[in-house]
Design a protein around this motif. Structure first.
Motif, short mmCIF file in Angstrom:
data_model
loop_
_atom_site.label_atom_id
_atom_site.label_comp_id
_atom_site.label_asym_id
_atom_site.label_seq_id
_atom_site.Cartn_x
_atom_site.Cartn_y
_atom_site.Cartn_z
N TRP A 1 -1.69 2.80 -10.10
CA TRP A 1 -1.09 2.53 -8.79
C TRP A 1 -2.04 2.89 -7.64
O TRP A 1 -2.03 2.21 -6.60
CB TRP A 1 0.22 3.30 -8.65
N MET B 1 5.09 -5.28 -6.32
CA MET B 1 5.76 -4.10 -5.78
C MET B 1 7.04 -3.77 -6.56
O MET B 1 7.30 -2.60 -6.87
CB MET B 1 6.09 -4.31 -4.30
N ALA C 1 -3.24 0.21 -4.86
CA ALA C 1 -3.13 0.48 -3.42
C ALA C 1 -4.47 0.22 -2.73
O ALA C 1 -4.52 -0.35 -1.62
CB ALA C 1 -2.66 1.91 -3.18
N ILE D 1 0.83 -1.20 0.00
CA ILE D 1 0.00 0.00 0.00
C ILE D 1 0.87 1.25 0.00
O ILE D 1 0.65 2.19 -0.77
CB ILE D 1 -0.94 -0.01 1.23
N SER D 2 1.88 1.27 0.86
CA SER D 2 2.77 2.44 0.94
C SER D 2 3.53 2.64 -0.36
O SER D 2 3.67 3.76 -0.86
CB SER D 2 3.76 2.26 2.09
N THR D 3 4.02 1.53 -0.95
CA THR D 3 4.81 1.61 -2.19
C THR D 3 3.99 2.18 -3.33
O THR D 3 4.42 3.10 -4.04
CB THR D 3 5.34 0.22 -2.57
N PHE D 4 2.78 1.65 -3.53
CA PHE D 4 1.98 2.08 -4.68
C PHE D 4 1.42 3.49 -4.48
O PHE D 4 1.29 4.24 -5.45
CB PHE D 4 0.85 1.08 -4.94
N LEU D 5 1.11 3.86 -3.25
CA LEU D 5 0.68 5.22 -3.01
C LEU D 5 1.81 6.21 -3.29
O LEU D 5 1.59 7.27 -3.90
CB LEU D 5 0.20 5.38 -1.56
#
Length: 379
Positions: A55, A221, A59, A27-31
């Protein structure tokens, strides 16, 4: 028996915790990737908007899966779960369609977008609609046991109908290097990495094994970060504009392809003629074997001839010619955008273009052009 149950329960709890951590990272990566693309959206083409939206959706899909894990509903151990299938298929559908915008932006019209999305989205909507009526499957043998039921065979069909046709579609989109922001090799790289995610997803859906789920999430990811990096720092996102030829003097001190009287090898004479008349150096997909075929020779003879002419190798010859053409445009005041000019002379990578320019001129494009133009768009 109690010991075995306790051990199994402890193992499942550990796997659930690992999946939670992985989903949080996802979630953090795609946001983050989505936000980076959004803030840099005006420095590229339409593909940045598309990838940014993709992305954000991914997320959200990961967030829904995390909520399911927190709610105590496992995302592993079940075969063809409709909720996981719908989210995963939407993710892959968007990933499969992104390269189309990169390959040929003029082909990817709004009408075609609707036509391409409609079949996959229809299957996903039906999956969500029949979810309450779907039988829970816990092993691959359960599929064969209940394959006659609509909710089972439809899920199997939807899994492959959503992935296989779109995967094959990437290899049939009309490709024209004059309009594409990437080379044909770059297109194959995009297609390959997306296929990897699709394969892991299929294996996870058909087996329910946690290991495939972990591989799928990790691969997604990695691909997200890689594609974002390519979009922001490597791939050119410009429209091709025809530029008239100019005959300005060159300031680049490299072996010149115009010194034909000094050339003894007839192969080099023919090579220079081909470069001048057909401008093969503008084609980012041109390679040594293809060039050798055009000259009716083999790559060994051609490589040796190129070295005899004073170049290290084929790449050195082509890249020097591209930089020389860039300098022609710059010296005649025809460069209004650095990346547009690099695109016109055959580069499809910012990294390669800047590295070659610095290598052959000892300066950056912005430094070289600063005294010659008042308003330039840097990379």
């Amino acid at each position: 028996m109690t010991g075995i149950s306790a051990c199994t329960k402890y193992l499942l709890l550990g796997l659930m915790n690992e999946l939670k951590i992985l989903l949080c990272w996802g979630i953090s990566t795609f946001l983050l990737c989505g936000l980076l693309l959004w803030f840099r959206r005006d420095y590229g083409d339409r593909s940045r908007y598309y990838l940014c939206f993709t992305w954000i959706v991914v997320a959200l899909v990961f967030l829904v899966r995390l909520a399911a894990v927190e709610g105590g509903r496992p995302i592993s151990g079940r075969i063809l779960p409709p909720e996981n299938m719908s989210g995963g298929l939407m993710l892959l559908l968007m990933l499969f369609l992104y390269p189309i915008e990169v390959i040929n932006k003029s082909w990817f019209t709004f009408r075609r977008l609707l036509q391409l999305y409609s079949p996959g989205v229809t299957l996903i909507v039906i999956l969500l609609f029949v979810r309450p009526y779907c039988r829970e499957l816990h092993s691959f043998s359960d599929i064969w046991l209940y394959i006659g039921e609509f909710n089972v065979w439809f899920r199997v069909a939807a899994l492959f109908l959503c992935l296989v046709p779109y995967a094959l579609l990437l290899f049939f989109i009309p490709y024209n290097w004059r309009e594409s922001g990437v080379s044909s090799r770059g297109v194959l790289h995009y297609a390959f990495v997306i296929q990897v995610i699709g394969i892991f997803f299929i294996l996870f859906m058909l087996t329910g094994l946690t290991v495939f789920n972990v591989f799928q999430l990790t691969a997604a990811m990695c691909v997200g970060v890689w594609m974002t990096y390519q979009e922001l720092f490597v791939r050119f996102g410009v429209q091709r504009v025809e530029t008239p030829k100019v005959d300005a003097a060159l300031s680049l001190q490299v072996p010149s392809t115009t010194e034909e009287p000094k050339v003894i090898n007839p192969l080099i004479e023919e090579l220079y003629r081909l470069m001048d008349e057909e401008e093969i150096w503008r084609n980012p997909d041109m390679n040594l074997p293809e060039l050798a075929s055009k000259l009716y020779t083999n790559r060994s003879y051609l490589s040796k001839a190129i070295q005899e002419a004073g170049f290290k190798n084929y790449s050195d010859l082509i890249n020097q010619r591209r930089i020389m053409e860039f300098l022609k445009l710059a010296d005649s005041g025809q460069v209004s955008s650095v990346q547009d000019a690099f695109f016109q002379v055959g580069f499809r990578s910012r990294e390669t273009a800047l590295r070659c320019f610095k290598k052959y001129t000892g300066a950056l494009p912005s430094d070289y052009l600063r005294n010659g133009a008042s308003s330039l768009t840097d990379l």
